[in-house]
Scaffold this motif. Structure first.
Motif, PDB file in Angstrom:
ATOM      1  N   PRO A  23       0.841  -1.203   0.000  1.00  0.00           N
ATOM      2  CA  PRO A  23       0.000   0.000   0.000  1.00  0.00           C
ATOM      3  C   PRO A  23       0.874   1.249   0.000  1.00  0.00           C
ATOM      4  O   PRO A  23       1.801   1.353   0.809  1.00  0.00           O
ATOM      5  CB  PRO A  23      -0.789  -0.122   1.308  1.00  0.00           C
ATOM      6  N   LEU A  25       0.449   5.537  -0.388  1.00  0.00           N
ATOM      7  CA  LEU A  25      -0.365   6.742  -0.564  1.00  0.00           C
ATOM      8  C   LEU A  25       0.228   7.613  -1.661  1.00  0.00           C
ATOM      9  O   LEU A  25       1.417   7.964  -1.610  1.00  0.00           O
ATOM     10  CB  LEU A  25      -0.425   7.504   0.768  1.00  0.00           C
ATOM     11  N   GLN A 100      -7.135  -1.010   1.473  1.00  0.00           N
ATOM     12  CA  GLN A 100      -6.605  -0.806   2.829  1.00  0.00           C
ATOM     13  C   GLN A 100      -7.387   0.272   3.576  1.00  0.00           C
ATOM     14  O   GLN A 100      -7.355   1.448   3.205  1.00  0.00           O
ATOM     15  CB  GLN A 100      -5.121  -0.396   2.791  1.00  0.00           C
ATOM     16  N   ARG A 215      -2.568  -5.368   8.771  1.00  0.00           N
ATOM     17  CA  ARG A 215      -1.153  -4.962   8.701  1.00  0.00           C
ATOM     18  C   ARG A 215      -0.710  -4.486  10.078  1.00  0.00           C
ATOM     19  O   ARG A 215      -1.336  -3.607  10.676  1.00  0.00           O
ATOM     20  CB  ARG A 215      -0.982  -3.838   7.674  1.00  0.00           C
ATOM     21  N   ASN A 285       7.773  -7.271   4.040  1.00  0.00           N
ATOM     22  CA  ASN A 285       8.164  -6.147   3.187  1.00  0.00           C
ATOM     23  C   ASN A 285       9.392  -5.473   3.763  1.00  0.00           C
ATOM     24  O   ASN A 285       9.790  -5.745   4.890  1.00  0.00           O
ATOM     25  CB  ASN A 285       7.016  -5.129   3.067  1.00  0.00           C
ATOM     26  N   SER A 287      12.449  -2.882   1.691  1.00  0.00           N
ATOM     27  CA  SER A 287      13.651  -2.823   0.853  1.00  0.00           C
ATOM     28  C   SER A 287      13.931  -4.146   0.165  1.00  0.00           C
ATOM     29  O   SER A 287      15.081  -4.583   0.098  1.00  0.00           O
ATOM     30  CB  SER A 287      14.864  -2.381   1.680  1.00  0.00           C
ATOM     31  N   GLY A 309       7.209  -2.214  -2.495  1.00  0.00           N
ATOM     32  CA  GLY A 309       6.730  -0.840  -2.590  1.00  0.00           C
ATOM     33  C   GLY A 309       7.469  -0.053  -3.652  1.00  0.00           C
ATOM     34  O   GLY A 309       7.122  -0.053  -4.832  1.00  0.00           O
ATOM     35  N   ARG A 310       8.561   0.578  -3.231  1.00  0.00           N
ATOM     36  CA  ARG A 310       9.219   1.560  -4.102  1.00  0.00           C
ATOM     37  C   ARG A 310       9.788   0.959  -5.379  1.00  0.00           C
ATOM     38  O   ARG A 310       9.826   1.635  -6.408  1.00  0.00           O
ATOM     39  CB  ARG A 310      10.301   2.292  -3.297  1.00  0.00           C
TER      40      ARG A 310
HETATM   41  C1  LIG Z   1       5.167   6.816  -1.120  1.00  0.00           C
HETATM   42  C2  LIG Z   1       4.841   5.822  -0.039  1.00  0.00           C
HETATM   43  C3  LIG Z   1       3.565   5.799   0.497  1.00  0.00           C
HETATM   44  C4  LIG Z   1       3.221   4.832   1.472  1.00  0.00           C
HETATM   45  N1  LIG Z   1       1.927   4.759   1.898  1.00  0.00           N
HETATM   46  C5  LIG Z   1       1.528   3.713   2.675  1.00  0.00           C
HETATM   47  C6  LIG Z   1       0.150   3.469   2.912  1.00  0.00           C
HETATM   48  O1  LIG Z   1      -0.740   4.155   2.393  1.00  0.00           O
HETATM   49  N2  LIG Z   1      -0.163   2.424   3.722  1.00  0.00           N
HETATM   50  C7  LIG Z   1       0.789   1.598   4.272  1.00  0.00           C
HETATM   51  O2  LIG Z   1       0.449   0.649   4.991  1.00  0.00           O
HETATM   52  N3  LIG Z   1       2.104   1.786   4.017  1.00  0.00           N
HETATM   53  C8  LIG Z   1       2.491   2.798   3.213  1.00  0.00           C
HETATM   54  N4  LIG Z   1       3.813   2.929   2.856  1.00  0.00           N
HETATM   55  C9  LIG Z   1       4.782   1.900   3.299  1.00  0.00           C
HETATM   56  C10 LIG Z   1       4.918   0.808   2.221  1.00  0.00           C
HETATM   57  O3  LIG Z   1       3.736   0.036   2.136  1.00  0.00           O
HETATM   58  C11 LIG Z   1       6.085  -0.156   2.504  1.00  0.00           C
HETATM   59  O4  LIG Z   1       5.863  -0.787   3.738  1.00  0.00           O
HETATM   60  C12 LIG Z   1       7.425   0.561   2.532  1.00  0.00           C
HETATM   61  O5  LIG Z   1       7.594   1.433   1.425  1.00  0.00           O
HETATM   62  C13 LIG Z   1       8.585  -0.456   2.545  1.00  0.00           C
HETATM   63  O6  LIG Z   1       8.578  -1.230   1.370  1.00  0.00           O
HETATM   64  P1  LIG Z   1       9.646  -0.936   0.165  1.00  0.00           P
HETATM   65  O7  LIG Z   1      11.004  -0.883   0.804  1.00  0.00           O
HETATM   66  O8  LIG Z   1       9.460  -2.084  -0.786  1.00  0.00           O
HETATM   67  O9  LIG Z   1       9.284   0.392  -0.446  1.00  0.00           O
HETATM   68  C14 LIG Z   1       4.190   3.907   1.929  1.00  0.00           C
HETATM   69  C15 LIG Z   1       5.487   3.965   1.402  1.00  0.00           C
HETATM   70  C16 LIG Z   1       5.807   4.884   0.427  1.00  0.00           C
HETATM   71  C17 LIG Z   1       7.206   4.879  -0.149  1.00  0.00           C
END
Ligand SMILES: Cc1cc2nc3c(=O)[nH]c(=O)nc-3n(C[C@H](O)[C@H](O)[C@H](O)COP(=O)(O)O)c2cc1C
Length: 348
Positions: A23, A25, A100, A215, A285, A287, A309-310
């Motif tokens: 998820p 935002l 979510q 979550r 999740n 990185s 995510g990213r």
């Molecule tokens: C731009 C952005 C917005 C995020 N918004 C949410 C969100 O709406 N809900 C949530 O549970 N986590 C949110 N996260 C956390 C991500 O779901 C994820 O746990 C986090 O980025 C780590 O994963 P990654 O390293 O693969 O990016 C957000 C992360 C980013 C980068």
């Protein structure tokens, strides 16, 4: 043999592979919390790219529960139509979908009055929250139930409750942010009560054959005295008994600092511990950007799903490249995409 391209079934929903979009935002909603064309393009692209489960960004259950003024919402019936369009588009693009539900609590920047279990600000720069009254707490449990009823009308496959990252539910769970001395604070059981009541209300409103995911932040990572993995395993056991089908395991977010090292897969150990202790499907999740790391996580059964995510923001078609190098033949909504994942051939 790749483990990534094996399906996972939760209740009546089959997720075609083990990659879930985390998820995230996007701050692109309309001011009244409705979906825009940008959401359709954004989620559609990752679904066309072959991701098994697309999880939406936070969808607020209450106007005062938005993180920003550009959040999506489900506090009003007029927000159902756009989300219905979004779930249909994700399905047409070949992925399963999860919505979510969230309330930002003291991390909201959308209003002048913000709410929390206790009047403790998230950081020195954040607004001072108002401690919720018992009536307001009951009202919010109902708001989750009502949002779940609306979610049931949108056609999403799964529903996720965001109880991590320092938003309202997590603020109740942690002894660092919850200093209440009524039935919602103090003992572990009291701090869990808000989430457990929400899960009961949501499970009643959400179709029996569809999965419910929660979550969680496995540890607060906010210094001494925060919730630990032992607490979270205890909580997970209660959630499982209330009909929660899977846990998406993250960590931290209660304060601006994270008390720990960050490296590829740094939170996987928490998911693995919860999975082994409770025998419940989990997602991990943090990185995670390489298929080799994911194969290793899945192969040793540390997690059932891997949330990305990213990496998926950078590269919506990440999974097609993985399929090509693994020699896999993934199920794709546009069959001609398989021409890009198969062996070396002329692109005629
Ligand atoms: C731009 C952005 C917005 C995020 N918004 C949410 C969100 O709406 N809900 C949530 O549970 N986590 C949110 N996260 C956390 C991500 O779901 C994820 O746990 C986090 O980025 C780590 O994963 P990654 O390293 O693969 O990016 C957000 C992360 C980013 C980068």
């Amino acid at each position: 043999m790749s483990s990534i391209f094996t399906p996972l079934t939760l209740r009546s929903v089959t997720i075609k592979n083990r990659i879930a979009m985390a998820p995230m935002l996007m701050y692109t909603g309309q001011d009244d919390g409705r979906v825009t064309d940008l959401h359709l393009a954004h989620y559609g692209a990752r679904a066309l790219g072959g991701v098994g489960l697309i999880t939406t960004e936070v969808v607020a259950v209450d106007r005062a529960g938005r993180i920003s003024k550009k959040d999506l919402g489900l506090w009003d019936d007029n927000q159902i139509e756009g989300l219905t369009r979004l779930s249909g588009l994700i399905r047409a693009c070949g992925a399963a979908s999860a919505l979510q539900l969230a309330h930002a609590g003291r991390k909201s920047t959308a209003g002048e009055r913000i709410f929390a279990p206790s009047a403790i600000a998230h950081s020195d720069d954040a607004l001072q929250p108002v401690a919720l009254t018992l009536d307001e707490i009951k009202g919010l449990v109902n708001a989750y139930g009502n949002a779940a009823s609306r979610a049931a009308q949108t056609g999403f496959d799964c529903l996720e409750i965001h109880a991590a990252h320092g938003y309202l539910i997590h603020e109740f769970l942690s002894p660092l942010s919850n200093l209440r001395n009524d039935e919602y604070g103090g003992s572990r059981e009291n701090r869990w009560r808000f989430l457990l009541e929400i899960v009961e209300a949501v499970r009643k409103a959400w179709p029996e054959d569809k999965p419910l995911i929660v979550r969680l932040s496995a540890e607060d990572k906010a210094g001494e005295g925060g919730a630990t993995i032992v607490d979270t395993i205890g909580l997970g056991e209660r959630l499982k008994s209330l009909g929660v089908d899977a846990l998406s395991v993250s960590a931290g977010g209660l304060t601006p600092t994270f008390d720990g090292e960050i490296y590829p897969g740094y939170q996987v150990g928490y998911a693995e511990q919860i999975r082994r202790a409770l025998n419940i499907p989990v997602g991990c999740n943090g990185s995670i950007t390489s298929s080799e790391l994911i194969e290793s996580i899945l192969h040793r059964e540390a997690s059932d799903l891997v949330y990305m995510g990213r990496e998926l923001l950078r590269n919506p078609f990440w999974l097609l490249n993985v399929a090509k190098s693994a020699g896999a033949n993934p199920e794709l909504a546009i069959p001609a995409y398989a021409r890009a994942t198969g062996p070396y051939e002329r692109g005629h």
